[in-house]
Scaffold this motif. Structure first.
Motif, PDB file in Angstrom:
ATOM      1  N   ALA A  38       0.925  -1.435   0.081  1.00 55.78           N
ATOM      2  CA  ALA A  38      -0.113  -0.093   0.029  1.00 55.78           C
ATOM      3  C   ALA A  38       0.768   1.310  -0.075  1.00 55.78           C
ATOM      4  O   ALA A  38       0.542   2.369  -0.259  1.00 55.78           O
ATOM      5  N   ARG A  39       1.963   1.194   0.362  1.00 52.32           N
ATOM      6  CA  ARG A  39       2.989   2.290   0.466  1.00 52.32           C
ATOM      7  C   ARG A  39       3.219   2.808  -1.090  1.00 52.32           C
ATOM      8  O   ARG A  39       3.708   4.142  -1.061  1.00 52.32           O
ATOM      9  N   ARG A  40       2.889   2.086  -1.980  1.00 50.56           N
ATOM     10  CA  ARG A  40       2.819   2.583  -3.401  1.00 50.56           C
ATOM     11  C   ARG A  40       2.003   3.533  -3.904  1.00 50.56           C
ATOM     12  O   ARG A  40       1.997   4.107  -4.744  1.00 50.56           O
ATOM     13  N   VAL A  41       0.974   3.455  -2.953  1.00 51.18           N
ATOM     14  CA  VAL A  41      -0.358   4.019  -3.522  1.00 51.18           C
ATOM     15  C   VAL A  41      -0.048   5.631  -3.536  1.00 51.18           C
ATOM     16  O   VAL A  41      -0.311   6.443  -4.577  1.00 51.18           O
ATOM     17  N   PRO A  42       0.514   6.294  -2.534  1.00 54.03           N
ATOM     18  CA  PRO A  42       0.986   7.758  -2.575  1.00 54.03           C
ATOM     19  C   PRO A  42       1.906   7.964  -3.817  1.00 54.03           C
ATOM     20  O   PRO A  42       1.865   9.001  -4.285  1.00 54.03           O
ATOM     21  N   VAL A  43       2.855   7.081  -4.272  1.00 56.25           N
ATOM     22  CA  VAL A  43       3.652   7.204  -5.214  1.00 56.25           C
ATOM     23  C   VAL A  43       2.913   7.288  -6.620  1.00 56.25           C
ATOM     24  O   VAL A  43       3.128   8.205  -7.582  1.00 56.25           O
ATOM     25  N   ALA A  44       1.786   6.605  -6.993  1.00 55.88           N
ATOM     26  CA  ALA A  44       1.133   6.459  -7.924  1.00 55.88           C
ATOM     27  C   ALA A  44       0.204   7.963  -7.701  1.00 55.88           C
ATOM     28  O   ALA A  44       0.080   8.551  -8.996  1.00 55.88           O
ATOM     29  N   TYR A  45      -0.045   8.405  -6.665  1.00 55.41           N
ATOM     30  CA  TYR A  45      -1.019   9.671  -6.784  1.00 55.41           C
ATOM     31  C   TYR A  45      -0.019  10.856  -7.273  1.00 55.41           C
ATOM     32  O   TYR A  45      -0.523  11.337  -8.031  1.00 55.41           O
ATOM     33  N   LEU A  46       1.181  10.904  -6.833  1.00 53.14           N
ATOM     34  CA  LEU A  46       2.314  11.727  -7.167  1.00 53.14           C
ATOM     35  C   LEU A  46       2.295  12.017  -8.607  1.00 53.14           C
ATOM     36  O   LEU A  46       2.683  12.813  -9.276  1.00 53.14           O
ATOM     37  N   ILE A  47       2.571  10.575  -9.012  1.00 55.19           N
ATOM     38  CA  ILE A  47       2.700  10.236 -10.516  1.00 55.19           C
ATOM     39  C   ILE A  47       1.434  10.983 -11.509  1.00 55.19           C
ATOM     40  O   ILE A  47       1.732  11.894 -12.464  1.00 55.19           O
ATOM     41  N   GLY A  48       0.451  10.625 -10.905  1.00 55.60           N
ATOM     42  CA  GLY A  48      -0.678  11.173 -11.517  1.00 55.60           C
ATOM     43  C   GLY A  48      -0.873  12.739 -11.475  1.00 55.60           C
ATOM     44  O   GLY A  48      -1.025  13.548 -12.439  1.00 55.60           O
ATOM     45  N   ILE A  49      -0.615  13.166 -10.361  1.00 53.26           N
ATOM     46  CA  ILE A  49      -0.718  14.661 -10.124  1.00 53.26           C
ATOM     47  C   ILE A  49       0.281  15.441 -11.218  1.00 53.26           C
ATOM     48  O   ILE A  49      -0.077  16.416 -11.898  1.00 53.26           O
ATOM     49  N   PHE A  50       1.475  15.072 -11.295  1.00 52.70           N
ATOM     50  CA  PHE A  50       2.356  15.723 -12.239  1.00 52.70           C
ATOM     51  C   PHE A  50       2.429  15.389 -13.725  1.00 52.70           C
ATOM     52  O   PHE A  50       2.419  16.149 -14.438  1.00 52.70           O
TER      53      PHE A  50
END
Length: 162
Positions: A38-50
């Motif tokens: 689940a710690r990869r979830v924020p990374v996916a969010y960051l990728i999406g935002i940028f």
């Protein structure tokens, strides 16, 4: 107000309510999911935002994005409020779509200096980490109420956009 390019980028996520709400929501949901995956979830969010931020604003896509953004906030909020446990890969797809929509609508086509991009990145990380911290500190029911707040914000954005 924070001065300089870095400071302006750092403050940006905290000045846009839907952006802040989905970032904190992403952090809360990450903590609800638990586990190392689940710690990869924020990374996916960051990728999406940028990714959404660097896409040039295309007028024909704006109506679609204006609907996807609030609907994605409603979905994220309801997932938090109901504490739905999904596989981390599906959670990553959900927050990636949320991030893309939010990034496109609020930051799409932005031309920032590298220092402002760095500040924005740090601001997003702090906001998502705040959601994780809030989820750890607060009871499960309060975290669910915050999720419901994200969903209500999405519904409000849908109503205001029409």
């Amino acid at each position: 107000m924070l001065a300089g390019e870095f400071g302006q980028g750092l403050a940006m996520p905290f000045g846009i309510l839907p952006l802040l709400a989905t970032m904190i929501g992403c952090g809360i949901w990450t903590e609800q999911l638990g586990g190392q995956q689940a710690r990869r979830v924020p990374v996916a969010y960051l990728i999406g935002i940028f990714a959404g931020a660097v896409v040039p604003v295309i007028p024909s896509l704006l109506p679609i994005a204006d609907i996807i953004m609030p609907v994605s906030a409603v979905v994220l909020g309801l997932l938090i409020a109901t504490a739905v446990r999904v596989p981390p890969s599906l959670a990553m797809v959900v927050v990636l779509v949320v991030g893309l929509a939010i990034g496109y609508c609020f930051l799409g086509g932005s031309v920032f200096t590298p220092l402002r991009w760095l500040g924005l990145f740090c601001g997003v990380v702090v906001a998502v980490a705040s959601g994780i911290g809030l989820s750890i500190l607060l009871s499960i029911s309060v975290a669910r109420i915050l999720g419901l707040g994200v969903a209500v914000l999405g519904i409000w954005m849908l109503i205001e956009g029409m």
